[in-house]
Design a protein around this motif. Structure first.
Motif, mmCIF file in Angstrom:
data_model
loop_
_atom_site.group_PDB
_atom_site.id
_atom_site.type_symbol
_atom_site.label_atom_id
_atom_site.label_comp_id
_atom_site.label_asym_id
_atom_site.label_seq_id
_atom_site.Cartn_x
_atom_site.Cartn_y
_atom_site.Cartn_z
ATOM 1 N N ALA A 49 0.822 -1.203 0.000
ATOM 2 C CA ALA A 49 0.000 0.000 0.000
ATOM 3 C C ALA A 49 0.860 1.259 0.000
ATOM 4 O O ALA A 49 1.728 1.433 0.845
ATOM 5 N N THR A 50 0.629 2.120 -0.955
ATOM 6 C CA THR A 50 1.296 3.413 -0.960
ATOM 7 C C THR A 50 0.237 4.468 -0.687
ATOM 8 O O THR A 50 -0.947 4.209 -0.780
ATOM 9 N N SER A 51 0.707 5.650 -0.314
ATOM 10 C CA SER A 51 -0.224 6.738 -0.093
ATOM 11 C C SER A 51 0.453 7.984 -0.619
ATOM 12 O O SER A 51 1.091 8.719 0.110
ATOM 13 N N VAL A 52 0.324 8.193 -1.939
ATOM 14 C CA VAL A 52 1.121 9.230 -2.582
ATOM 15 C C VAL A 52 0.811 10.636 -2.063
ATOM 16 O O VAL A 52 1.624 11.542 -2.203
ATOM 17 N N ALA A 53 -0.363 10.807 -1.449
ATOM 18 C CA ALA A 53 -0.675 12.136 -0.923
ATOM 19 C C ALA A 53 0.177 12.458 0.296
ATOM 20 O O ALA A 53 0.405 13.622 0.624
ATOM 21 N N ASP A 54 0.657 11.423 0.986
ATOM 22 C CA ASP A 54 1.441 11.635 2.212
ATOM 23 C C ASP A 54 2.919 11.378 1.994
ATOM 24 O O ASP A 54 3.615 10.921 2.885
#
Lengths: 288, 308, 507
Positions: A49-54
């Motif tokens: 899981a990535t969270s590109v906004a963070d």
């Protein structure tokens, strides 16, 4: 060149280690082990899981969903703390597997070469020489290219040349052991060679070789990080400290924590292994 | 002595030959060959097949190997297909930069000998612990990480030194320090152990008994005898340095043999890879011989050519 | 196109956009305007190493070699954008009806730097050399042939119609017939610069060519330094060791901020992130499945976060500046609909899709895509492959999904759609006879309006059938010191330094 291959003491160098130091090292190692084993159960971290906004959050920053990134996040927004914990497990597993494989192969080749002498010895010794004269990186690149990436492939790539150290040590020890009277006696009364080796040689070789294993463990952990750094290591779904360091290379200016933290964790693991290794060498190592 | 020379020469040739053979088969076993990289993704199967024929890659492996061996003997590895220059020339042109880096790193690492001697002479005291701890920590850091951290602190934060490339003497500082780090630690540990062992020898004890100070004992009696393992291990590890240079050179874009080798492997530029590996093998063998000779010189107990 | 490095990034020579914000208004140090004459010397960092100056050889299509070639040699013509060309060595050109024969008339006043005139014999010899070397470039000219027709005319014929020939010729450089087999470390050309010193893979020092037909360039010394390591390029830029570089990743702009001497510009766009899904593999045969997977990824957010400056959501298989571009209905993020479509198609959620790529800059992008796919239960595994292995697997169709940045050589869809999407090409795992017919028609006429129309239709089929995901148009960032003036940002990543001069820093 035989003078070189026969040189008995190449690496196991004794550092005077006090019981306290060894105890501290053991405790630190135990912490790493515990973190590696049960940390993943406590910290929810999904390497996929990535969270590109963070992405690229500094240490202690608050994420968009309100949670705190204790050690910051990397370039794809993955939690650094989670990566450190999961990376510990990877490093330990790789280190132990590589050492086990190298120890088995090195012990077998080394004792055989030392005990049988003659052509077997010449062949094995020359093989060792050739491997030592060969840039290990080439081997690694080819092995990494030949197979799909996986932990097994990395272990294989690191073991192909890693057994040499064990073999050299085992060979040196066996050479002197085979001249001992009880070994001669066993041979004279017709005990089969394999039995002599297993019963009368291996038990005396295993101690010093185990002491060497701690050093080799450290070497394997460092090499795995190096392979990952060159982009030849584990698949990206498996967290590895070396990979995290490499990922942070382009962000030194703006997000130093990505490269710095896993390097520190790695150094801590290797230092404590080294301290313990010195202690073991002192107790189990050769007295020569 | 003649016997020794013969043995050494034979073994050296064997090692070089073995490394050369290994690299040949390894490159041929690697997936993705020169014809593909040469033509790129636009080529048709027929074009690739034609290129293979032209490059001799379609011949049976033993034939290619024989061809390669004749190249090896004449030291002519052909042209690099990418650079369009003889491979041997290219490899030799990169050698000075690698030698410069390796030598600088070796000189820096000599600090380890001093530190190790200090620690060994004062075994068990605080200075020993400090030095030993330092050496162990240094040895435990991944070399490429040391390089990155040096760039972070010295080049990006303090802006004291350039982080990459060549040009001024300042350019060599960071890569040389990085390359020297593990070697320094190793030399420290070996020197310490060797000095400490020698200190326990009866003749050293006798020197003490004569009322000499530690400094006099060490400089007068210990150094020479403790030097043998240090020198031999040091010489042996020059090959490790060359190997380590591959990563260090790529971190700092140092134009040496290592970075050339890595790009050549990526491009499947067989002629460069083969020439470079041969050169490295020759250097390693020479270092081994040097180690033997120096050891014999320093320590009369070591006899050249003695059966192990 | 070569996965080792973005080789043919192409775009329109149109307006360049300056990113304001990095350049503070020029109220800087007062001392800079003093000294009258500024040394006309320029050092630039080239992002792919210049290993070889031979523009016809194995590395002839590398960006580094192309940049060097543009300075040292002259092509027949150069691009001005979509279907438009400008003569360099050629004064005019003419094609026959079915585009199988092209006649080029050469300029008369051009000489090589050794004083000999450039004639049709040189052009033919160079063309034949490209064919004979059988490198990457030769693939462009399968079945082609060049011959002289007097000293000032060259005729290039081809077996099959080749309406896109002009676009291919912009990377074809002419070298003297007399020096075809000579030493390529100091070649002779007719370009604005001559070679002073060349160290392969490290540095190329050039001096102006006083006899250049368009006049001697302003720069007295031009050094092209090969700096592959990105961090090193950025540091060199910040410390002023080099005055210019290009192909700067978005993430590096943060580190350049605050340096008021640097100007950031964008080119007009050079490629499309192309993620083919192998129609012959693992349940990816149905267009509905491929569309669903595309829908399942929130590309808008990924692009905004990872590529805020260089990326924009794509709406076609080729970029807008390409002949054959036709805007399509954007694919919007809808995981629920995607999930439903996959369920309906009987998708096997246990299988793992391998996403192959070779360039490290795709790592985070691939990770983000895999993360979004995982949200609807689809397992995807980003796999970085060594370049040579990636290439082998790519051609052998040994992948489920792969990620490349594809440019369109010569701004003509013929070199992209026409070449990659036919059944015979066997490149995408997709085969559609209707598409084949369209591409075939488009490839055998020299009528550009007709070709635009046909490629537009082909574009729609490829997009709607989701042969791949086409999430993003890519533009490239150029960073220069503000003293570097007169540079036109090129569409194809090969800057022309002949117009550059060094100002006194107050642009």
């Amino acid at each position: 060149m035989s003078a070189i291959t026969a040189r008995p003491r190449l690496w196991p160098v004794r550092l005077r280690s006090t019981p306290t130091v060894a105890a501290v090292a053991t405790v630190v190692l135990a912490v790493y082990l515990v973190v590696g084993l049960i940390g993943p159960l406590l910290i929810a971290y999904d390497p996929v899981a990535t969270s590109v906004a963070d992405r690229l959050l500094p240490i202690g920053a608050v994420r968009s969903d309100g949670t705190v990134a204790l050690l910051g996040t990397d370039g794809a927004g993955r939690d650094m703390l989670g990566q450190l914990v999961y990376g510990a497990r990877t490093s330990i597993i790789i280190g132990i597997s590589v050492v086990a494989a190298c120890l088995a192969v090195g012990l077998a080749f080394g004792t055989l070469a030392g005990y049988l002498a003659g052509w077997t010895d010449v062949a094995i010794s020359r093989l060792i020489d050739i491997l030592m004269a060969f840039p290990g990186i080439l081997l690694a690149i080819v092995i990494a290219g030949l197979f799909d990436r996986s932990m097994l492939v990395v272990v294989l790539a690191l073991s192909v040349a890693g057994w040499v150290g064990f073999a050299r040590l085992a060979r040196g020890l066996t050479l002197s052991l085979r001249e001992r009277p009880y070994v001669d006696a066993a041979r004279l009364i017709g005990v089969p060679t394999p039995v002599v080796i297993v019963r009368h040689v291996v038990p005396f070789v295993i101690g010093p070789v185990t002491a060497l294993a701690t050093t080799e463990f450290a070497g394997a952990v460092l090499s795995e990080a190096g392979l990952s750094f060159l982009g030849l290591g584990l698949p990206s779904a498996t967290v590895s400290w070396g990979q995290v360091i490499a990922n942070g290379k382009d962000y030194l200016d703006t997000a130093w924590w990505i490269s710095a933290l896993p390097g520190l964790a790695l150094t801590g693991l290797v230092v404590s292994t080294g301290l313990l290794g010195d202690h073991l060498t002192q107790r189990l190592g050769t007295s020569r | 002595m003649t016997r020794y020379a013969l043995r050494t020469a034979a073994t050296g040739v064997l090692i070089i030959f073995g490394a050369a053979t290994l690299v040949f088969f390894i490159m041929r076993a690697a997936p993705g060959d020169q014809a593909l990289v040469l033509l790129g993704p636009d080529a048709t199967a027929a074009e690739v097949a034609a290129a293979r024929t032209r490059l001799g890659l379609d011949q049976p492996l033993p034939v290619q190997y024989w061809h390669y061996l004749t190249q090896l003997v004449t030291l002519d590895f052909g042209e690099s297909y990418r650079f369009g220059q003889p491979a041997v020339e290219l490899v030799l042109s990169r050698l000075p930069a690698s030698v410069e880096l390796t030598l600088t790193a070796t000189v820096i690492a000599m600090a380890g000998v001093v530190l190790g001697a200090l620690a060994g002479a004062y075994r068990g005291r605080w200075i020993d612990r400090g030095i030993s701890g330092f050496a162990l920590t240094l040895y435990s850091m991944p070399p490429f990480w040391i390089g990155i951290m040096l760039i972070l602190v010295m080049a990006l934060q303090l802006r004291l030194l350039p982080s990459a490339g060549v040009g001024t003497p300042a350019h060599i500082v960071l890569p040389a320090l990085t390359l020297a780090a593990p070697f320094t630690a190793l030399l420290t540990r070996i020197t310490r152990s060797s000095v400490a062992d020698t200190m326990a020898e009866p003749y050293v004890q006798r020197a003490y008994a004569k009322g000499l100070s530690t400094r006099e004992v060490v400089t007068g009696h210990v150094v020479r005898n403790a030097a043998t393992p240090v020198v031999t291990v040091g010489a042996l590890h020059v090959s490790t340095l060359l190997g380590g240079a591959v990563i260090v050179e790529s971190v700092f874009t140092w134009p040496g043999l290592g970075s050339l080798l890595v790009t050549a492997v990526t491009n499947r530029d067989y002629s460069i890879v083969q020439a470079a590996v041969l050169l490295i093998a020759v250097i390693v063998v020479c270092c081994n011989v040097a180690a033997d000779l120096i050891a014999a010189r320093l320590d009369p107990r070591v006899r050249l050519g003695a059966k192990a | 196109m070569r996965p080792v490095r973005l080789r043919r990034a192409v775009a329109l020579a149109a307006a360049t956009v300056s990113i304001v914000g990095l350049v503070a208004c020029s109220t800087t140090t007062g001392g800079s305007s003093t000294g009258g004459a500024v040394a006309q010397e320029l050092a630039v960092a080239v992002w792919t190493p210049i290993e070889n100056l031979d523009p016809h050889g194995a590395s002839g299509m590398d960006n580094g070699t192309q940049v060097a070639a543009k300075a040292i040699f002259s092509p027949l013509l150069r691009t001005k954008g979509k279907g438009q060309f400008e003569g360099v060595l050629a004064e005019s050109w003419q094609a026959n009806e079915d585009a199988t024969e092209w006649t080029f008339t050469l300029r008369e006043d051009v000489t090589f730097s050794d004083g000999t005139p450039v004639t049709s014999a040189d052009v033919v010899a160079s063309f034949e050399r490209v064919l004979a070397l059988k490198g990457a470039m030769a693939g462009n000219y399968a079945g082609h042939n060049a011959k002289e027709s007097g000293a000032d005319k060259v005729v290039i014929t081809s077996k099959d119609p080749d309406p896109a020939l002009l676009g291919k010729l912009i990377t074809f450089y002419v070298t003297p017939a007399a020096h075809q087999d000579g030493d390529w470390s100091k070649p002779i050309g007719s370009g604005p610069f001559v070679v002073e010193r060349f160290t392969p893979g490290q540095s190329l020092v050039l001096a102006p060519n006083p006899g250049h037909w368009r006049g001697k360039p302003a720069l007295n010394r031009l050094e092209l330094r090969s700096v592959q390591e990105m961090a090193a390029r950025m540091t060199a830029l910040k410390t002023g060791e080099v005055d210019m570089t290009w192909v700067v990743p978005d993430d590096q702009l943060a580190g350049l901020k605050g340096n008021t001497d640097l100007v950031v510009e964008k080119d007009s766009g050079s490629g499309v992130i192309t993620m083919w899904m192998n129609g012959s593999e693992k349940g990816l045969k149905e267009a509905a499945v491929r569309r669903a997977l595309w829908q399942a990824v929130d590309f808008a957010t990924i692009i905004k976060s990872l590529f805020p400056e260089t990326g924009s959501v794509a709406n076609s298989v080729v970029t807008p500046n390409v002949l054959g571009y036709a805007p399509q209905t954007p694919v919007t993020y809808d995981p629920a609909a995607a999930k439903k479509a996959l369920d309906d198609a009987g998708w096997d959620y246990d299988q793992k899709i391998q996403m192959q790529f070779s360039q490290p800059q795709f790592q985070q992008f691939a990770d983000a895509v895999a993360s979004d796919l995982a949200k609807i239960g689809v397992k995807a595994e980003p796999t970085q492959k060594e370049a040579a292995v990636f290439l082998q697997d790519l051609l052998a169709l040994k992948w489920d999904l792969n990620i490349q940045q594809l440019g369109t050589a010569g701004f003509d869809a013929a070199t992209n759609l026409g070449r990659l999407y036919t059944c015979a090409a066997k490149r995408t795992g997709y085969c559609n006879p209707d598409l084949d017919k369209l591409l075939n028609q488009a490839g055998s006429t020299s009528d550009n309006a007709k070709r635009q129309e046909l490629y537009g239709q082909a574009n729609k089929i490829i997009w709607d059938d989701a042969v791949g995901m086409y999430p993003m148009f890519v533009r490239n960032l150029y960073v220069r010191n503000k003293s570097v003036q007169g540079l036109t940002i090129p569409p194809d990543l090969t800057p022309d330094f002949s117009t550059v001069r060094i100002g006194n820093g107050t642009s």
